[in-house]
Design a protein around this motif. Structure first.
Motif, PDB file in Angstrom:
ATOM      1  N   MET A   1       1.037  -0.952   0.203  1.00 29.92           N
ATOM      2  CA  MET A   1      -0.333   0.023   0.289  1.00 29.92           C
ATOM      3  C   MET A   1       1.195   1.262   0.483  1.00 29.92           C
ATOM      4  SD  MET A   1      -2.941   0.035   2.643  1.00 29.92           S
ATOM      5  CE  MET A   1      -3.997  -1.581   2.290  1.00 29.92           C
ATOM      6  N   SER A 110     -15.671  -6.916 -10.843  1.00 34.49           N
ATOM      7  CA  SER A 110     -14.173  -6.465  -9.683  1.00 34.49           C
ATOM      8  C   SER A 110     -14.044  -6.440  -8.552  1.00 34.49           C
ATOM      9  CB  SER A 110     -13.676  -5.745 -10.715  1.00 34.49           C
ATOM     10  OG  SER A 110     -13.743  -5.210 -11.745  1.00 34.49           O
ATOM     11  N   ALA A 114     -12.329  -9.385  -5.800  1.00 35.61           N
ATOM     12  CA  ALA A 114     -10.988  -8.568  -4.554  1.00 35.61           C
ATOM     13  C   ALA A 114     -10.706  -8.627  -3.769  1.00 35.61           C
ATOM     14  CB  ALA A 114     -11.551  -7.064  -4.781  1.00 35.61           C
ATOM     15  N   THR A 129      -3.228  -6.904   0.931  1.00 39.06           N
ATOM     16  CA  THR A 129      -4.766  -6.585  -0.126  1.00 39.06           C
ATOM     17  C   THR A 129      -5.948  -6.040  -0.059  1.00 39.06           C
ATOM     18  OG1 THR A 129      -5.483  -8.690   1.643  1.00 39.06           O
ATOM     19  CG2 THR A 129      -4.604  -9.204  -0.841  1.00 39.06           C
ATOM     20  N   LEU A 131      -6.717  -2.519   0.040  1.00 36.97           N
ATOM     21  CA  LEU A 131      -6.895  -1.299  -0.449  1.00 36.97           C
ATOM     22  C   LEU A 131      -8.045  -1.697  -2.073  1.00 36.97           C
ATOM     23  CD1 LEU A 131      -6.355   1.909  -0.860  1.00 36.97           C
ATOM     24  CD2 LEU A 131      -4.055   0.461  -1.840  1.00 36.97           C
ATOM     25  N   ARG A 132      -7.042  -2.313  -2.564  1.00 31.77           N
ATOM     26  CA  ARG A 132      -7.856  -2.694  -3.734  1.00 31.77           C
ATOM     27  C   ARG A 132      -9.174  -3.314  -3.790  1.00 31.77           C
ATOM     28  NH1 ARG A 132      -6.994  -8.724  -6.616  1.00 31.77           N
ATOM     29  NH2 ARG A 132      -8.420  -8.507  -8.049  1.00 31.77           N
ATOM     30  N   ASN A 135     -10.747   0.171  -3.010  1.00 30.70           N
ATOM     31  CA  ASN A 135     -11.204   0.412  -4.574  1.00 30.70           C
ATOM     32  C   ASN A 135     -11.869  -0.047  -5.685  1.00 30.70           C
ATOM     33  OD1 ASN A 135      -8.448   2.530  -3.967  1.00 30.70           O
ATOM     34  ND2 ASN A 135      -7.035   1.029  -4.812  1.00 30.70           N
ATOM     35  N   THR A 136     -12.605  -0.736  -5.566  1.00 28.31           N
ATOM     36  CA  THR A 136     -13.102  -1.490  -5.884  1.00 28.31           C
ATOM     37  C   THR A 136     -14.805  -0.646  -5.334  1.00 28.31           C
ATOM     38  OG1 THR A 136     -13.747  -3.992  -4.868  1.00 28.31           O
ATOM     39  CG2 THR A 136     -12.060  -3.739  -6.739  1.00 28.31           C
ATOM     40  N   ASP A 139     -14.730   2.746  -6.981  1.00 26.52           N
ATOM     41  CA  ASP A 139     -14.457   3.012  -8.194  1.00 26.52           C
ATOM     42  C   ASP A 139     -16.145   2.900  -9.146  1.00 26.52           C
ATOM     43  OD1 ASP A 139     -13.602   2.226 -11.111  1.00 26.52           O
ATOM     44  OD2 ASP A 139     -14.378   0.616 -11.681  1.00 26.52           O
TER      45      ASP A 139
END
Ligand code: HEC
Length: 149
Positions: A1, A110, A114, A129, A131-132, A135-136, A139
């Motif tokens: 990160m 997505s 994630a 893992t 943060l991803r 973000n999804t 998004d």
């Protein structure tokens, strides 16, 4: 990160916490309520993981796994919960969802991938893992939700 990305994730999740409870009151459409409940439950699960990463609660692999299972179930169910273009005056869902449905499904997938990739075995794994996932969530919200957090 990266040092920049982490506060963004935390800040966005805190904002979601501040507004979600209010958004629920007065929702009449049951289908809308159901999808809101799934999102709210996702937020609660991710908050438990964020608290561990921030050191606000001790790392607990079993609790992290439970949170991951909940996130997987909710993200997998997202297309089914939204497929029918249901609306409610209290809903924050943008009509664009049903105009560009394939993209909405892709963003759901997505997020599902994630959360599937979350490493709940160790604090370091979780840190790398989470943060991803955030973000999804963002998004999709940035495109399809009135409140952009
Ligand atoms: C594919 C799109 C999509 C993804 C992925 C997604 N969301 Fe949402 N989310 C939405 C939409 C659309 C709404 C607005 C629903 C409504 O008000 O009818 C929403 C609403 C919410 C709400 C407000 C619920 C309420 O009480 O009104 C929270 C909290 C939330 N999402 C958290 C999350 C979290 C956490 C994740 C990631 C694990 C996530 N969302 C992933 C589309 C998505």
């Amino acid at each position: 990160m990266t040092p920049i990305a982490r506060p963004t994730l935390m800040a966005s999740l805190c904002l979601a916490l501040a507004t979600a409870a209010l958004a629920h009151s007065g929702v009449r459409n049951h289908a809308v309520m159901m999808r809101m409940e799934a999102m709210l439950s996702s937020k609660k699960a991710i908050e438990r993981l964020v608290a561990m990463v921030k050191g606000q609660s001790a790392f607990d692999a079993a609790a992290a796994d439970t949170a991951q299972q909940a996130l997987m179930a909710h993200m997998k169910a997202t297309p089914d919960l939204f497929r029918d273009p249901q609306s409610d005056p209290k809903s924050e869902a943008l009509p664009l969802i049903w105009d560009t449905w394939a993209d909405f499904e892709r963003k759901s997938n997505s997020a599902y991938l994630a959360v599937t990739a979350l490493d709940t075995l160790s604090l370091e794994g979780l840190r790398g893992t989470l943060l991803r996932v955030g973000n999804t969530c963002l998004d999709c919200h940035q495109t399809y939700r009135k409140e952009k957090h």
